[in-house]
Design an enzyme around this catalytic site. Structure first.
Site: not given
Length: 405
Positions: A77, A131, A196, A221
């Site tokens: 982590r 988005y 973005d 993407k």
């Protein structure tokens, strides 16, 4: 390897390189010295250490600054070597000091909001469209943030003393509207601008060069590029990266090492994929613009592989009618995808806000892949014929435009 060879290797690694070269080599520069060609996948969740005092010191250092711990890894982590390779590569492609990867694009955006919120800066200025889930996260105040929606010209007037972030997406999802990033960055003053850059990728634009402090990607993407990995990443300066790592450690939004490996592999072909798909998308946009069955076509000035179109008939008939093109959400894969934003990706946005941002009920969003342009056009043509029938006689007698050769 002798010292001279190592010095030469370092010179190659640090010298300015073209984007296509960085895409292939960034994050892999040390492999040859280790006798490796493909980067290894480190799946460990924890790492042995017999020096507990040293471990304590390293954890204290991380808690103070969020800097990546020196020496061997500590715990999954805190960081992972395979994921770190992807982060290094993406930072070099975006031209930033660092990058921090997360389990999804929304996890990445959430981490940014948590960083600013922890400093008492919970107000966000944002430009629609975004988005759909980004819009919802801000509008619903799920992380305690408050949002002021404005157009690009109104950013400066919307800033407040507690504004922690300005957020834009360019080209925007799903209308492909573009923003003058340099002008918006100037209007932000000292407030960080987050762009973005999912649709454009660093192949088409590098927002950090235009004044953005933070560059967000849904790495699911184009960065991954094959529809088989879920991830997000923020490219930024090292100071902000440290804070993001601390949030990632505390909240657990870590990227799996296998996903990091797939993303690093995806970056190596990113320029080739984006440029090839963009050429096809531009040709499809040209044909669609000349088609009387299509009311409007949206295609960005900077190019890219995304096309949005508004049809005269029922857009759901187009979705139901495609055979080669895949009717599915997401984008940036090697195959072409089409979806109806008002029904899916932006359904969560209030209908009035959605339409006000240009996301109408007849809008379709298409992510163009690597298929032959004429095969894609043939599929679109037969799907539009089905849509045409639903519109009545408005486009009767249409003949599809001849494809350019």
């Amino acid at each position: 390897m002798d010292t001279a060879s190592m010095d030469a290797h370092d010179d190659v690694r640090t010298a300015p390189r073209a984007l296509a070269t960085e895409a292939v080599h960034a994050g892999r520069d040390d492999l040859a010295r280790q006798g490796l060609h493909a980067p290894p996948i480190d799946l460990s969740t924890t790492y042995p250490s017999y020096d507990s005092r040293g471990e304590a010191a390293r954890i204290d250092a991380f808690a103070a600054t969020g800097a990546e711990p020196d020496g061997p890894p500590v715990y999954g982590r805190l960081g992972n070597p395979t994921v770190a390779r992807f982060e290094t590569a993406l930072a070099r492609l975006e031209g930033t000091e660092a990058a921090v990867a997360f389990a999804s694009g929304m996890a990445a955006l959430s981490a940014v909001l948590l960083v600013r919120g922890s400093m008492g800066l919970r107000h966000v200025v944002a430009v629609r469209p975004l988005y759909g889930c980004s819009d919802h996260l801000l509008t619903a105040g799920l992380l305690g943030s408050e949002v002021t929606w404005t157009d690009p010209a109104g950013v400066a007037d919307a800033l407040r003393p507690d504004t922690g972030l300005v957020l834009v997406e360019s080209p925007a999802n799903p209308t492909l509207a573009e923003v003058d990033l340099r002008a918006v960055a100037h209007a932000c003053g000292s407030v960080p601008l987050l762009v973005d850059n999912t649709f454009a990728t660093p192949v088409l634009q590098r927002p950090a060069e235009q004044g953005a402090r933070l560059v967000l990607h849904s790495a699911t993407k184009y960065l991954g590029g094959h529809g088989d990995v879920l991830a997000g990443v923020v490219a930024c300066d090292e100071e902000f990266a440290g804070r993001l790592r601390q949030v990632r450690f505390a909240t657990g939004g870590v990227l799996h090492p296998l996903a990091g490996y797939l993303l690093l592999r995806g970056l190596s072909t990113l320029p080739v994929r984006v440029r090839a798909a963009s050429a096809t998308a531009a040709e499809l946009a040209r044909r669609l613009t000349a088609d009387p069955r299509v009311a409007r076509v949206h295609y960005p000035r900077i190019g890219g592989a995304m096309v949005a179109l508004e049809v005269h008939g029922d857009p759901h008939e187009v979705i139901a009618g495609v055979r080669l093109i895949t009717p599915a959400v997401s984008l940036g894969s090697v195959d072409t995808l089409i979806q109806h934003p008002a029904s899916i990706s932006h359904r969560i946005v209030d209908a009035e806000d959605r339409r006000g941002a240009g996301v109408g009920d007849r809008l379709l969003r298409m992510s163009v892949g690597l298929e032959d342009v004429d095969d894609l056009w043939s599929d679109l043509d037969q799907a539009l014929k089905r849509c045409e029938r639903s519109a009545g006689n408005g486009a009767a007698g249409h003949r599809a435009p001849a494809p350019a050769r």
